[in-house]
Design a protein around this motif. Structure first.
Motif, PDB file in Angstrom:
ATOM      1  N   LEU A   3      -1.096 -26.439 -38.027  1.00  8.00           N
ATOM      2  CA  LEU A   3      -1.032 -27.856 -38.395  1.00  8.00           C
ATOM      3  C   LEU A   3      -0.925 -28.047 -39.896  1.00  8.00           C
ATOM      4  O   LEU A   3      -1.320 -27.175 -40.667  1.00  8.00           O
ATOM      5  CB  LEU A   3      -2.297 -28.572 -37.890  1.00  8.00           C
ATOM      6  CG  LEU A   3      -2.536 -28.527 -36.391  1.00  8.00           C
ATOM      7  CD1 LEU A   3      -3.962 -28.954 -36.067  1.00  8.00           C
ATOM      8  CD2 LEU A   3      -1.530 -29.417 -35.681  1.00  8.00           C
ATOM      9  N   ALA A  24      -3.002 -33.236 -40.776  1.00  6.98           N
ATOM     10  CA  ALA A  24      -3.203 -33.271 -39.323  1.00  6.98           C
ATOM     11  C   ALA A  24      -4.488 -32.536 -38.949  1.00  6.98           C
ATOM     12  O   ALA A  24      -5.264 -33.017 -38.115  1.00  6.98           O
ATOM     13  CB  ALA A  24      -2.006 -32.667 -38.600  1.00  6.98           C
ATOM     14  N   SER A  27       1.939 -43.902 -41.475  1.00  4.17           N
ATOM     15  CA  SER A  27       2.627 -43.151 -40.425  1.00  4.17           C
ATOM     16  C   SER A  27       3.987 -43.741 -40.096  1.00  4.17           C
ATOM     17  O   SER A  27       4.125 -44.940 -39.854  1.00  4.17           O
ATOM     18  CB  SER A  27       1.777 -43.129 -39.154  1.00  4.17           C
ATOM     19  OG  SER A  27       2.488 -42.494 -38.112  1.00  4.17           O
ATOM     20  N   TYR A  33       4.254 -39.902 -26.569  1.00  4.85           N
ATOM     21  CA  TYR A  33       3.472 -39.489 -27.729  1.00  4.85           C
ATOM     22  C   TYR A  33       2.545 -38.372 -27.280  1.00  4.85           C
ATOM     23  O   TYR A  33       1.776 -38.538 -26.337  1.00  4.85           O
ATOM     24  CB  TYR A  33       2.677 -40.673 -28.286  1.00  4.85           C
ATOM     25  CG  TYR A  33       3.566 -41.746 -28.851  1.00  4.85           C
ATOM     26  CD1 TYR A  33       3.867 -41.782 -30.215  1.00  4.85           C
ATOM     27  CD2 TYR A  33       4.122 -42.719 -28.030  1.00  4.85           C
ATOM     28  CE1 TYR A  33       4.695 -42.766 -30.736  1.00  4.85           C
ATOM     29  CE2 TYR A  33       4.958 -43.705 -28.553  1.00  4.85           C
ATOM     30  CZ  TYR A  33       5.229 -43.720 -29.899  1.00  4.85           C
ATOM     31  OH  TYR A  33       6.057 -44.689 -30.413  1.00  4.85           O
ATOM     32  N   CYS A  56      -0.144 -34.945 -28.288  1.00  6.26           N
ATOM     33  CA  CYS A  56      -1.111 -34.453 -29.268  1.00  6.26           C
ATOM     34  C   CYS A  56      -0.381 -33.522 -30.244  1.00  6.26           C
ATOM     35  O   CYS A  56       0.351 -32.619 -29.821  1.00  6.26           O
ATOM     36  CB  CYS A  56      -2.232 -33.712 -28.544  1.00  6.26           C
ATOM     37  SG  CYS A  56      -3.426 -32.930 -29.657  1.00  6.26           S
ATOM     38  N   ALA A  57      -0.584 -33.726 -31.527  1.00  5.66           N
ATOM     39  CA  ALA A  57       0.077 -32.902 -32.543  1.00  5.66           C
ATOM     40  C   ALA A  57      -0.432 -31.464 -32.538  1.00  5.66           C
ATOM     41  O   ALA A  57       0.248 -30.571 -33.028  1.00  5.66           O
ATOM     42  CB  ALA A  57      -0.120 -33.517 -33.927  1.00  5.66           C
ATOM     43  N   TYR A  64       0.022 -30.436 -27.842  1.00  4.52           N
ATOM     44  CA  TYR A  64       1.206 -31.025 -27.198  1.00  4.52           C
ATOM     45  C   TYR A  64       0.928 -31.673 -25.838  1.00  4.52           C
ATOM     46  O   TYR A  64       1.846 -31.936 -25.090  1.00  4.52           O
ATOM     47  CB  TYR A  64       2.343 -30.017 -27.055  1.00  4.52           C
ATOM     48  CG  TYR A  64       2.901 -29.463 -28.345  1.00  4.52           C
ATOM     49  CD1 TYR A  64       2.587 -30.023 -29.586  1.00  4.52           C
ATOM     50  CD2 TYR A  64       3.753 -28.380 -28.334  1.00  4.52           C
ATOM     51  CE1 TYR A  64       3.111 -29.509 -30.760  1.00  4.52           C
ATOM     52  CE2 TYR A  64       4.293 -27.858 -29.509  1.00  4.52           C
ATOM     53  CZ  TYR A  64       3.958 -28.426 -30.717  1.00  4.52           C
ATOM     54  OH  TYR A  64       4.480 -27.916 -31.877  1.00  4.52           O
ATOM     55  N   GLN A  99      -8.312 -38.345 -32.113  1.00  4.17           N
ATOM     56  CA  GLN A  99      -7.106 -39.168 -32.170  1.00  4.17           C
ATOM     57  C   GLN A  99      -7.363 -40.500 -32.855  1.00  4.17           C
ATOM     58  O   GLN A  99      -6.581 -40.934 -33.679  1.00  4.17           O
ATOM     59  CB  GLN A  99      -6.565 -39.403 -30.755  1.00  4.17           C
ATOM     60  CG  GLN A  99      -6.063 -38.135 -30.077  1.00  4.17           C
ATOM     61  CD  GLN A  99      -4.798 -37.605 -30.696  1.00  4.17           C
ATOM     62  OE1 GLN A  99      -3.921 -38.345 -31.134  1.00  4.17           O
ATOM     63  NE2 GLN A  99      -4.669 -36.292 -30.756  1.00  4.17           N
ATOM     64  N   ARG A 150       2.701 -36.547 -32.086  1.00  4.48           N
ATOM     65  CA  ARG A 150       4.132 -36.270 -32.251  1.00  4.48           C
ATOM     66  C   ARG A 150       4.840 -37.137 -31.245  1.00  4.48           C
ATOM     67  O   ARG A 150       4.381 -37.287 -30.114  1.00  4.48           O
ATOM     68  CB  ARG A 150       4.432 -34.806 -31.907  1.00  4.48           C
ATOM     69  CG  ARG A 150       4.641 -33.924 -33.094  1.00  4.48           C
ATOM     70  CD  ARG A 150       5.019 -32.519 -32.691  1.00  4.48           C
ATOM     71  NE  ARG A 150       6.449 -32.418 -32.396  1.00  4.48           N
ATOM     72  CZ  ARG A 150       7.024 -31.351 -31.878  1.00  4.48           C
ATOM     73  NH1 ARG A 150       6.313 -30.285 -31.582  1.00  4.48           N
ATOM     74  NH2 ARG A 150       8.312 -31.341 -31.648  1.00  4.48           N
TER      75      ARG A 150
END
Length: 171
Positions: A48, A52, A67, A78, A80-81, A84, A135, A158
């Motif tokens: 990351l 992030a 953002s 959308y 999770c960065a 995923y 989040q 993402r």
């Protein structure tokens, strides 16, 4: 239903209040169950950006209006960065005027919640049910019919357009 599936579902029952405000049926709990990763937060650091990582695993908050996802209007998902996991559908995004991407609801079973007293009053913090990454916070001032505002840090997400394939989950 096989015995193993039933036992797995029964193990989820105490956690159902953590999965979101709307109660899930037993079938939904089985279908939406997410196996948490047993990965130390420090292992995510290599995957990351520093910003992030700070938001996801140190519960930092990005600056409002920072953002690019605030202006995202395309159909898609959308995720999770960090891991995923799909967290929000684009049809549940709306402009809240807060400076952070906001949603009316998450994908069922993909969020955990806990109480947060960092601002001296209780808030409900939510995190990815798979990697535990922070989040944002959920508030009760959203649009009808649910009245929820899931206020998310953009750097913790993402966006994957509907025309693209979702990436494989990270482990």
């Amino acid at each position: 239903m096989k015995r193993r599936s039933l036992l797995k579902a029964m193990a989820l029952l105490p956690a159902l209040p953590l999965l979101g405000h709307a109660p899930l049926s037993l079938a939904q709990a089985i279908a939406n169950s997410v196996t948490p990763l047993n990965k130390p937060h420090r292992d995510w650091r290599d995957l990351l950006t520093p910003d992030a990582y700070a938001v996801l695993f140190e519960e930092d908050t990005e600056a409002p209006g920072s953002s690019a996802l605030n202006q995202e209007k395309r159909d898609g998902t959308y995720i999770c960065a960090a891991c995923y996991l799909p967290l929000f559908a684009s049809q549940d995004k709306y402009e809240s005027g807060t400076g952070w991407p906001s949603f009316t609801q998450p994908i069922a079973g993909h969020m955990g919640q806990k109480r947060d007293f960092k601002l001296f009053f209780p808030r409900t913090e939510y995190h990815c049910a798979r990697c535990g990454g922070h989040q944002g916070h959920v508030f009760d001032d959203g649009p009808k019919p649910r009245g929820e505002r899931w206020c998310n840090n953009g750097v913790a997400l993402r966006f994957i357009a509907a025309s693209e394939s979702l990436p494989e989950l990270r482990s």
